[in-house]
Motif scaffolding. Structure first.
Motif, mmCIF file in Angstrom:
data_model
loop_
_atom_site.group_PDB
_atom_site.id
_atom_site.type_symbol
_atom_site.label_atom_id
_atom_site.label_comp_id
_atom_site.label_asym_id
_atom_site.label_seq_id
_atom_site.Cartn_x
_atom_site.Cartn_y
_atom_site.Cartn_z
ATOM 1 N N LEU A 94 0.602 -0.927 0.264
ATOM 2 C CA LEU A 94 -0.323 0.339 0.400
ATOM 3 C C LEU A 94 2.201 1.461 -0.415
ATOM 4 C CD1 LEU A 94 -1.426 -1.458 1.827
ATOM 5 C CD2 LEU A 94 -1.131 -1.216 2.133
ATOM 6 N N GLY A 148 2.224 -0.190 0.970
ATOM 7 C CA GLY A 148 2.489 -0.437 -0.668
ATOM 8 C C GLY A 148 3.780 -1.912 -0.878
ATOM 9 N N HIS A 149 3.744 -1.655 -2.739
ATOM 10 C CA HIS A 149 5.096 -2.859 -2.914
ATOM 11 C C HIS A 149 5.399 -2.440 -3.868
ATOM 12 C CE1 HIS A 149 1.888 -5.148 -0.478
ATOM 13 N NE2 HIS A 149 3.113 -6.112 -0.228
ATOM 14 N N ASN A 150 6.371 -2.108 -3.975
ATOM 15 C CA ASN A 150 7.295 -2.704 -4.972
ATOM 16 C C ASN A 150 8.522 -3.252 -5.241
ATOM 17 O OD1 ASN A 150 7.489 -0.303 -3.908
ATOM 18 N ND2 ASN A 150 9.015 0.454 -3.101
ATOM 19 N N TYR A 151 8.981 -3.939 -6.428
ATOM 20 C CA TYR A 151 9.221 -4.699 -7.423
ATOM 21 C C TYR A 151 10.925 -4.266 -7.288
ATOM 22 C CZ TYR A 151 5.302 -6.921 -9.259
ATOM 23 O OH TYR A 151 4.073 -7.326 -9.727
ATOM 24 N N ALA A 152 12.023 -5.823 -7.211
ATOM 25 C CA ALA A 152 13.153 -5.068 -7.202
ATOM 26 C C ALA A 152 13.768 -6.327 -7.384
ATOM 27 C CB ALA A 152 13.615 -5.243 -5.160
ATOM 28 N N ILE A 153 14.827 -6.575 -7.883
ATOM 29 C CA ILE A 153 15.521 -7.277 -8.871
ATOM 30 C C ILE A 153 16.720 -7.774 -7.427
ATOM 31 C CG2 ILE A 153 16.748 -8.326 -11.003
ATOM 32 C CD1 ILE A 153 15.934 -5.468 -12.534
ATOM 33 N N SER A 154 16.787 -9.594 -8.041
ATOM 34 C CA SER A 154 17.241 -10.198 -6.335
ATOM 35 C C SER A 154 18.527 -9.531 -7.458
ATOM 36 C CB SER A 154 16.884 -11.901 -6.833
ATOM 37 O OG SER A 154 18.252 -12.468 -6.273
ATOM 38 N N ALA A 155 19.579 -10.185 -6.424
ATOM 39 C CA ALA A 155 21.107 -9.972 -6.954
ATOM 40 C C ALA A 155 21.553 -11.462 -7.770
ATOM 41 C CB ALA A 155 22.331 -9.203 -6.001
#
Length: 434
Positions: A6, A320-327
């Motif tokens: 959110l 809320g929610h965010n998109y991240a890229i795994s290392a």
């Protein structure tokens, strides 16, 4: 928490706590490292909480149709945010490439970036574009001034209330203060229709929702959990007033005893069953509670308003929610393109219309199609812009566990408010100086 699905002091608080968190195993990856790491194309996965609407899968299906050599697959994690975070951390600490993209709660960015579990996202050019987003949401994706997660959905707590019962009780407007809410409850309880309806519910079970609830109550009373300098600030009358509100709500029967075991989804079902007058909840509930398929007994009989406080509207929590890229993931170039696809304004609009999840693109809050379906959007935008955050710490797991433990002991009657706050002050003091 939406949690599914959110800013106020957020920026200063997040930076202060992350700076004090320590023990992060070294600095986060540099911009050059991140840019160089975003290579590789092929299949990707998205690790996320449960997709109850089914719309996330529809969006993924559309991506897959257009990218036959870069197929995306959803990996659904448990409902409870604590469990989601633990599975993501386990994946990272084993350096597994099973998860490509992580759907992070907004307060996890600092922890995941500091530990090098996610890579920096390039901005502009071939990178992501944060310019169209609400500034408060962009801050949630940053760590030490660099972007590590892209805001996809925002959130702020709202007060859902039964319009039909308030009207029958002669209450013309939703409450803006805690006392007004209790007075409205008393009037509704005096009605035959209100006899078996619980007054109020917010999450006080021992889950991440309790950390949200605690932050909202204390911030609404004018206090803070941690100050701008990164030190805990719970030895104040304001902090006690906020916690007293929660403790007394349970003690006096304003909240049902079941509140001690209900999570966010349990609360949603309680509201949709017609057993609740006032419900502090995230926007995602709006669409579900309005379904005409028989799953909700309150469809068309509720509205939303800002959460109340002691002297006026309270301080909602920024979620809320965010998109991240795994290392540790393969095919990071495909992952970046997928994130840009999901964050696009057209995709966010379609997702919001299908799920009532709050978008991060600022212009959508005045979009005619959006406001027609969700008249509360201007209220929600204001709430997001004024929202305050949970402490965003490098050692977030330890911080939230300390908050949950101390506050649950108070609301369940095991300890009194003063003792709980003293205990929490000490624990957070140690955690933020390590």
């Amino acid at each position: 928490m939406r949690r599914t699905p959110l800013a106020g002091m957020f920026a200063g608080l997040a930076l202060a706590l992350t700076a004090c968190g320590g023990g992060d195993g070294g600095s986060a990856a540099t911009e050059e490292d991140a840019a160089g790491a975003l290579t590789g194309r092929g299949p990707i996965t998205l690790a996320t909480g449960k997709d109850r609407s089914g719309n996330m899968q529809k969006m993924v299906d559309a991506w897959n149709q257009a990218h036959p050599n870069e197929q995306a697959r959803i990996i659904e994690l448990p409902d409870e945010p604590n469990d989601q975070r633990q599975q993501m951390i386990q994946n990272a600490t084993t350096k597994s490439d099973a998860y490509t993209i992580l759907n992070l709660d907004v307060v996890w960015t600092a922890e995941f970036a500091a530990n090098r579990w996610v890579v920096e996202l390039p901005r502009g050019g071939q990178g992501v574009d944060t310019a169209p987003l609400l500034p408060a949401t962009v801050t949630t994706g940053e760590y030490r001034g660099k972007l590590y997660s892209m805001p996809l959905t925002s959130d702020s707590g709202l007060l859902f209330y039964r319009t039909d019962l308030l009207e029958k009780a002669g209450v013309a407007e939703p409450p803006t203060t805690w006392q007004e809410m209790w007075a409205a409850c008393d009037k509704v309880k005096a009605l035959p229709e209100g006899k078996n309806v619980d007054c109020y519910l917010t999450e006080v079970g021992k889950t991440e929702g309790l950390t949200v609830t605690t932050a909202e109550a204390i911030n609404s009373a004018g206090g803070t959990i941690v100050g701008p300098d990164g030190k805990p600030t719970l030895s104040t009358p304001q902090a006690k007033a906020g916690l007293d509100f929660l403790v007394n709500a349970v003690k006096d029967g304003r909240m049902p005893k079941a509140a001690l075991t209900l999570d966010g989804e349990g609360g949603r079902r309680h509201f949709q069953a017609g057993k609740l007058l006032f419900h502090r909840q995230w926007p995602y509930q709006y669409d579900l509670a309005n379904k005409k398929d028989g799953s909700s007994k309150v469809a068309g009989r509720f509205a939303v308003a800002p959460i109340p406080g002691p002297d006026g509207p309270g301080a909602a929590n920024l979620g809320g929610h965010n998109y991240a890229i795994s290392a540790f993931a393969k095919n990071k170039a495909s992952a970046l393109d997928f994130i840009k696809y999901m964050a696009d304004g057209a995709q966010q609009k379609a997702n919001s219309l299908a799920t009532s999840q709050a978008p991060t693109v600022a212009s959508l809050y005045s979009d005619p199609d959006m406001t027609k379906k969700y008249p509360f959007l201007p209220t929600l935008k204001t709430a997001i812009e004024k929202a305050k955050s949970r402490p965003a710490a490098v050692k977030y797991g330890d911080v939230t566990a300390a908050i949950q433990g101390a506050v649950y002991d108070a609301v369940s009657g095991k300890t009194d408010t003063a003792a709980a706050l003293t205990d929490l002050q000490g624990k957070l003091g140690r955690l933020t100086t390590q």
